[in-house]
Design a protein around this motif. Structure first.
Motif, PDB file in Angstrom:
ATOM      1  N   THR A   6       8.832  -3.266  -3.767  1.00  0.00           N
ATOM      2  CA  THR A   6       8.377  -1.884  -3.918  1.00  0.00           C
ATOM      3  C   THR A   6       7.554  -1.485  -2.704  1.00  0.00           C
ATOM      4  N   ALA A   7       7.956  -0.406  -2.026  1.00  0.00           N
ATOM      5  CA  ALA A   7       7.178   0.102  -0.891  1.00  0.00           C
ATOM      6  C   ALA A   7       5.914   0.776  -1.405  1.00  0.00           C
ATOM      7  N   GLU A   8       4.778   0.490  -0.754  1.00  0.00           N
ATOM      8  CA  GLU A   8       3.499   1.099  -1.107  1.00  0.00           C
ATOM      9  C   GLU A   8       2.912   1.759   0.147  1.00  0.00           C
ATOM     10  N   ASP A  10       1.013   4.294   0.525  1.00  0.00           N
ATOM     11  CA  ASP A  10      -0.340   4.832   0.410  1.00  0.00           C
ATOM     12  C   ASP A  10      -1.406   3.749   0.325  1.00  0.00           C
ATOM     13  N   ALA A  11      -0.996   2.480   0.375  1.00  0.00           N
ATOM     14  CA  ALA A  11      -1.975   1.395   0.338  1.00  0.00           C
ATOM     15  C   ALA A  11      -2.688   1.309   1.685  1.00  0.00           C
ATOM     16  N   PRO A  14      -0.511   0.214   4.648  1.00  0.00           N
ATOM     17  CA  PRO A  14       0.783   0.313   3.969  1.00  0.00           C
ATOM     18  C   PRO A  14       1.468  -1.054   3.910  1.00  0.00           C
ATOM     19  N   ARG A  15       2.208  -1.279   2.823  1.00  0.00           N
ATOM     20  CA  ARG A  15       2.766  -2.617   2.615  1.00  0.00           C
ATOM     21  C   ARG A  15       3.976  -2.542   1.683  1.00  0.00           C
ATOM     22  N   VAL A  16       4.615  -3.687   1.519  1.00  0.00           N
ATOM     23  CA  VAL A  16       5.670  -3.838   0.520  1.00  0.00           C
ATOM     24  C   VAL A  16       5.183  -4.848  -0.512  1.00  0.00           C
ATOM     25  N   LYS A  17       5.198  -4.447  -1.768  1.00  0.00           N
ATOM     26  CA  LYS A  17       4.801  -5.332  -2.860  1.00  0.00           C
ATOM     27  C   LYS A  17       6.020  -6.081  -3.361  1.00  0.00           C
ATOM     28  N   TYR A  47       2.331  -9.736  -0.929  1.00  0.00           N
ATOM     29  CA  TYR A  47       2.417  -8.474  -0.185  1.00  0.00           C
ATOM     30  C   TYR A  47       2.887  -8.744   1.244  1.00  0.00           C
ATOM     31  N   TYR A  49       2.603  -7.230   4.752  1.00  0.00           N
ATOM     32  CA  TYR A  49       1.875  -6.268   5.578  1.00  0.00           C
ATOM     33  C   TYR A  49       2.511  -6.099   6.955  1.00  0.00           C
ATOM     34  N   LEU A  71      10.241   0.824   3.965  1.00  0.00           N
ATOM     35  CA  LEU A  71       8.898   1.387   4.065  1.00  0.00           C
ATOM     36  C   LEU A  71       8.998   2.672   4.872  1.00  0.00           C
TER      37      LEU A  71
END
Length: 228
Positions: A6-8, A10-11, A14-17, A47, A49, A71
């Motif tokens: 899952t792309a995040e 707004d973290a 920014p990262r992929v979970k 994660y 990064y 992402l």
């Protein structure tokens, strides 16, 4: 076994979970490069990064399960690999020339003829970034990020340049300030850097970060994590 990517965007940063039942996950980008996602799986989550922006990414767990994600464009970020909370976004206004300095020694013996000889391979690729109009808070955040001099991941948005994301070691930082008559914010930060290969091991905090409650800027102590 399952793997959910899952792309995040707004973290921070920014990262992929990645949710997985396994112990390790690899990433394959559009060019076919395969790397292992850093860090261990904690409570079924890891994660990424270091995911490049704007390209299709395929993640595969050690059990063979896989998932794809992209992402989105999140702008330029300098990412601290061992302490991602220190990462900071960059509004880059200019990129310096890309240089690859030679290592050459020269001499002029008694004959008067100039002579030179290579003393090794060329240095790493060098360049710089110039960040305009940053606030005092931005300066503090970037200094916190750069304090331990570790190799950082420069995550660039797809339209930034044709060099793409890269791993960099930032060298001597310079800050230019303007008189109070200028509009605020009135700071320019120049970040020269060396381009390096992806570190196989994340560098430890070389100087014992947690043992040093203060850091220094221009000969003046600044408080960790905030304004002086």
């Amino acid at each position: 076994m399952t793997l959910i990517a899952t792309a995040e965007p707004d973290a921070w940063p920014p990262r992929v979970k990645l949710e997985t039942d396994g112990a390790a996950v690899t990433r394959t980008d559009a060019s076919g490069d395969v790397v292992t996602v850093r860090g261990g799986v904690v409570n079924g989550v890891i994660y990424d990064y270091e995911a490049p922006q704007g390209v299709a990414l395929t993640y595969e767990g050690d059990s063979g399960d896989w998932d794809t994600v992209a992402l989105p464009d999140v702008g330029n970020w300098l990412v601290h690999l061992s302490r991602p909370e220190l990462s900071y976004p960059l509004e880059v206004q200019a990129e310096g020339d890309v240089e690859m300095p030679a290592r050459v020694s020269s001499a002029r013996p008694y004959s008067g003829r100039a002579m030179s000889a290579a003393t090794g391979n060329r240095d790493w690729v060098q360049s710089s970034m110039t960040v305009h109009g940053i606030t005092r808070e931005d300066v503090m955040g970037l200094l916190d990020l750069l304090y331990d001099q570790t190799v950082l991941f420069l995550s660039t948005h797809p339209g930034h340049d044709d060099e793409g994301p890269r791993y960099v070691r930032v060298l001597d930082v310079s800050k230019r300030r303007f008189i109070n008559a200028c509009e605020s914010p009135r700071r320019i930060l120049t970040l020269p850097y060396l381009v390096q290969d992806r570190p196989s091991v994340i560098e430890a905090d070389a100087y014992g970060w947690d043992l040093m409650p203060t850091k220094w800027w221009a000969g003046m102590p600044t408080l960790w994590g905030g304004m002086p």
